[in-house]
Write an enzyme that holds these catalytic residues in place. Structure first.
Site, short mmCIF file in Angstrom:
data_model
loop_
_atom_site.label_atom_id
_atom_site.label_comp_id
_atom_site.label_asym_id
_atom_site.label_seq_id
_atom_site.Cartn_x
_atom_site.Cartn_y
_atom_site.Cartn_z
CG PHE A 45 -0.46 0.69 2.40
CD1 PHE A 45 0.46 0.09 3.24
CD2 PHE A 45 -0.88 1.98 2.70
CE1 PHE A 45 0.95 0.75 4.35
CE2 PHE A 45 -0.40 2.65 3.81
CZ PHE A 45 0.52 2.03 4.64
CE LYS A 46 5.35 1.60 4.69
NZ LYS A 46 4.75 0.33 5.16
#
Ligand SMILES: *Cc1c(COP(=O)(O)O)cnc(C)c1O
Length: 457
Positions: free
Chosen positions: A111-112
């Protein structure tokens, strides 16, 4: 209503407010505080209803534009969101109206990517306009480095140097950084992660390197926070009855609380959230704070299988406290109390043990055929715990969405051990094992590192 342009203030209160581009390029405020918007724009009912059925980049455009008004043209911001978000965001039903949102389809399957890709493109835009260059220096123990490397790859006016400890990253993590090349240089350091961090810190303070315009692009940058509110809106427009402003429960596996802060911003912008569930691993300083009102950091942090959540003092905690009217310094001392009653009303905090994490991971796979990895499994366990605690919300009709923050293929040993299967590689990771690597090797020696930077930039 928007009462004027948003400025960004420091959570420590001893630095002047700045506009978005300055907060973005500075990262940390001069008084070591974190930048926060001085007010949060509330979206009108019409704006929401119009979000329904829109693509991810369009939603991103609508949200982000409020925070940097007048600093970028609509057409350029549009282009930027299209370029940043060129991958899917699947929403997978588990049972009833309980869903997993997979934030793992970006280039590093974490998700980064959502935050880093937007931040990189915004930095490029403002650097080009100001005719400046920047050198990003980052120490990584794995995942952050690859997300930064991939997000900044090929951007103009930005060079990137990543230091990783030679023995502490997995071959896959290493390859996600070392096979890119172009403006991305990687250094394998004969040392530990802490040594990498110490070298980077020293470089930032070195007057001999001041001309390089060093920046860290780390997780506290405001440019990473704002993009993390977008997927909450997206999930809601996809699954909820938008016209009725249907409230939703979100569960967020949390470490440094950047993801969570994105959700809280979304709620303040008007997103109808019934409850946020924060699931931490055995680093339970935040759930303990929720329960007792006492905040005590955990140093050193505890080692858990959801390793990206091994955080004993979340760097975004000062922002969460600020959002509720309090003040917390870098060390975690609360010098002005926040409205903890309201925090408890909005957020349910729970610590999930490794044992519970692996049990849930096996259970969701066997019972529903849904494959999670340890971080998402902690989030799902947190949601289950909440529904058990709050029988009124344990209703088949209550919409609940748990964020899955990484792809199971990033944890092949754990998945193999727990389930006896081989997780399928996402498209972004295919071919990685065969790509050619390029990186430099350095001893744990500051003078050598400094010369390396001076010779090349
Ligand atoms: C970074 C990370 C987290 C924690 O996110 P925060 O924003 O730091 O709370 C959770 N899961 C994965 C896979 C991560 O990489």
């Amino acid at each position: 209503m928007m009462p004027g342009k948003i400025l960004y203030f420091s959570t420590n209160g001893n630095a002047p407010p700045v506009n978005f581009s300055e907060a973005l390029l500075k990262g940390l405020a001069p008084d070591n505080g974190l930048y926060m918007p001085d007010h949060i724009p509330v979206l009108s009912y019409e704006t929401w209803v119009n979000l329904s059925g829109k693509s991810y980049p369009e939603i991103a455009f609508t949200i982000v534009r409020n925070f940097l008004e007048g600093e970028i043209t609509d057409s350029e911001l549009h282009q930027l969101t299209l370029d940043a978000y060129n991958f899917e965001v699947p929403l997978e039903k588990v049972y009833d109206r309980k869903y997993i949102m997979r934030l793992d389809q970006g280039p590093t399957a974490s998700f980064k990517d959502f935050a880093a890709r937007m931040m990189g493109r915004l930095m490029q835009y403002f650097l080009q306009r100001q005719n400046r260059k920047m050198l990003i220096l980052t120490a990584t123990s794995g995942d952050t480095g690859s997300a930064i490397a991939s997000a900044f790859y090929g951007l103009d006016n930005i060079e990137v140097v990543i230091l990783f400890p030679e023995k502490e990253v997995t071959p896959r993590q290493r390859k996600q950084m070392t096979t890119l090349k172009k403006n991305i240089k990687t250094i394998s350091l004969q040392g530990k992660f802490d040594d990498c961090q110490a070298l980077v810190k020293q470089a930032f303070m070195d007057q001999e390197l001041a001309h390089l315009e060093l920046s860290s692009a780390n997780s506290i940058n405001i440019g990473r926070l704002i993009p993390q509110s977008i997927y909450y809106f997206y999930a809601w427009t996809q699954l909820a009855s938008v016209k009725d402003a249907e409230p939703v429960v979100f569960s967020v596996p949390s470490g440094n609380f950047g993801n969570m802060m994105g959700g809280l911003l979304a709620k303040r912008m008007g997103l109808p959230v019934r409850k946020f569930v924060i699931a931490t691993n055995e680093n339970d300083e935040v759930p303990v704070y929720w329960r007792t009102g006492y905040y005590n950091t955990i140093i050193p942090s505890r080692n858990c299988i959801s390793s990206a959540m091994n955080v004993g003092h979340p760097s975004n905690m000062a922002r969460v406290i600020a959002l509720y009217g309090g003040i917390m310094d870098e060390k975690g001392n609360i010098t002005r109390e926040p409205d903890i009653r309201q925090m408890r009303k909005d957020i349910y905090a729970v610590s999930i043990s490794d044992n519970e994490t692996t049990t849930i991971l096996k259970e969701t796979y066997r019972q529903y055929g849904v494959l999670l990895e340890p971080h998402g499994a902690a989030g799902w366990a947190g949601l289950k715990q909440y529904l058990k605690d709050q029988p009124s919300d344990n209703d088949p009709e209550q919409l609940a969405i748990c964020l899955e923050t990484a792809n199971p293929a990033k944890f092949p040993e754990e998945i193999r051990n727990l389930l006896g299967i081989e997780p399928e590689l996402p498209p972004s990771m295919e071919g990685l094992d065969l790509s050619e690597e390029s990186y430099d090797k350095l001893n744990n020696d500051y003078a050598q590192f400094r010369d390396y930077l001076k010779d090349r930039y």
